[in-house]
Design an enzyme around this catalytic site. Structure first.
Site, PDB file in Angstrom:
ATOM      1  N   HIS A  76       0.835  -1.204   0.000  1.00 38.36           N
ATOM      2  CA  HIS A  76       0.000   0.000   0.000  1.00 38.36           C
ATOM      3  C   HIS A  76       0.866   1.249   0.000  1.00 38.36           C
ATOM      4  O   HIS A  76       2.053   1.188   0.278  1.00 38.36           O
ATOM      5  CB  HIS A  76      -0.966   0.022   1.201  1.00 38.36           C
ATOM      6  CG  HIS A  76      -0.293   0.114   2.529  1.00 38.36           C
ATOM      7  ND1 HIS A  76      -0.074  -0.976   3.331  1.00 38.36           N
ATOM      8  CD2 HIS A  76       0.204   1.178   3.215  1.00 38.36           C
ATOM      9  CE1 HIS A  76       0.527  -0.601   4.438  1.00 38.36           C
ATOM     10  NE2 HIS A  76       0.701   0.712   4.392  1.00 38.36           N
TER      11      HIS A  76
ATOM     12  N   GLU B 114      -2.436  10.236 -11.272  1.00 41.68           N
ATOM     13  CA  GLU B 114      -2.241  10.134 -12.715  1.00 41.68           C
ATOM     14  C   GLU B 114      -3.139   9.023 -13.250  1.00 41.68           C
ATOM     15  O   GLU B 114      -3.171   7.928 -12.700  1.00 41.68           O
ATOM     16  CB  GLU B 114      -0.775   9.812 -13.036  1.00 41.68           C
ATOM     17  CG  GLU B 114      -0.498   9.700 -14.520  1.00 41.68           C
ATOM     18  CD  GLU B 114       0.948   9.363 -14.815  1.00 41.68           C
ATOM     19  OE1 GLU B 114       1.394   9.629 -15.941  1.00 41.68           O
ATOM     20  OE2 GLU B 114       1.652   8.834 -13.929  1.00 41.68           O
TER      21      GLU B 114
END
Length: 126
Positions: A5, A122
């Site tokens: 993560h 992004e």
């Protein structure tokens, strides 16, 4: 080995969870509240943590804003169509900071959106 993560500190956990689930379509995978240590975690992602990397959203009690600094870049998410993803982000109340188009010097189509705390995400067209 694999990436598990990425942790992002957030100023309002409910607002951030709403963005990542409602705008980017992730699911809340688990939450943990630690009142004695004064923080709450929410893990969000597109699939089970056993197979995919996820985001750990960390809210520290009483902290509503962070300086992002200049070391952090962005989180990247693969999408089938970057322009369509931008339209969907806008329709869901999100902010597009770079329209879909080819990356400078290349042909890969990318776009950027921003979460409520200012983190850049992004969108990379598959």
């Amino acid at each position: 080995m694999r990436i598990l993560h990425t942790m992002l500190r957030v100023g309002d956990l409910e607002r951030s969870v709403a963005f990542y689930t409602g705008v980017l379509g992730m699911k809340v995978l688990r939450t943990t509240d630690r009142p004695e240590q004064k923080y709450t975690l929410a893990f969000v992602g597109y699939g089970d943590e056993s197979a995919q990397a996820v985001l750990e959203l960390t809210y520290n009690y009483g902290v509503d804003r962070y300086e992002l600094g200049d070391g952090f870049g962005h989180v990247a998410i693969e999408v089938p169509d970057a322009a369509a993803a931008c339209a969907e982000v806008r329709a869901r109340g999100g902010t597009v900071t770079r329209e879909a188009g080819p990356v400078k010097g290349g042909t890969t189509v990318i776009a950027f959106v921003q979460d409520p705390d200012g983190y850049k995400i992004e969108l990379i067209e598959r």
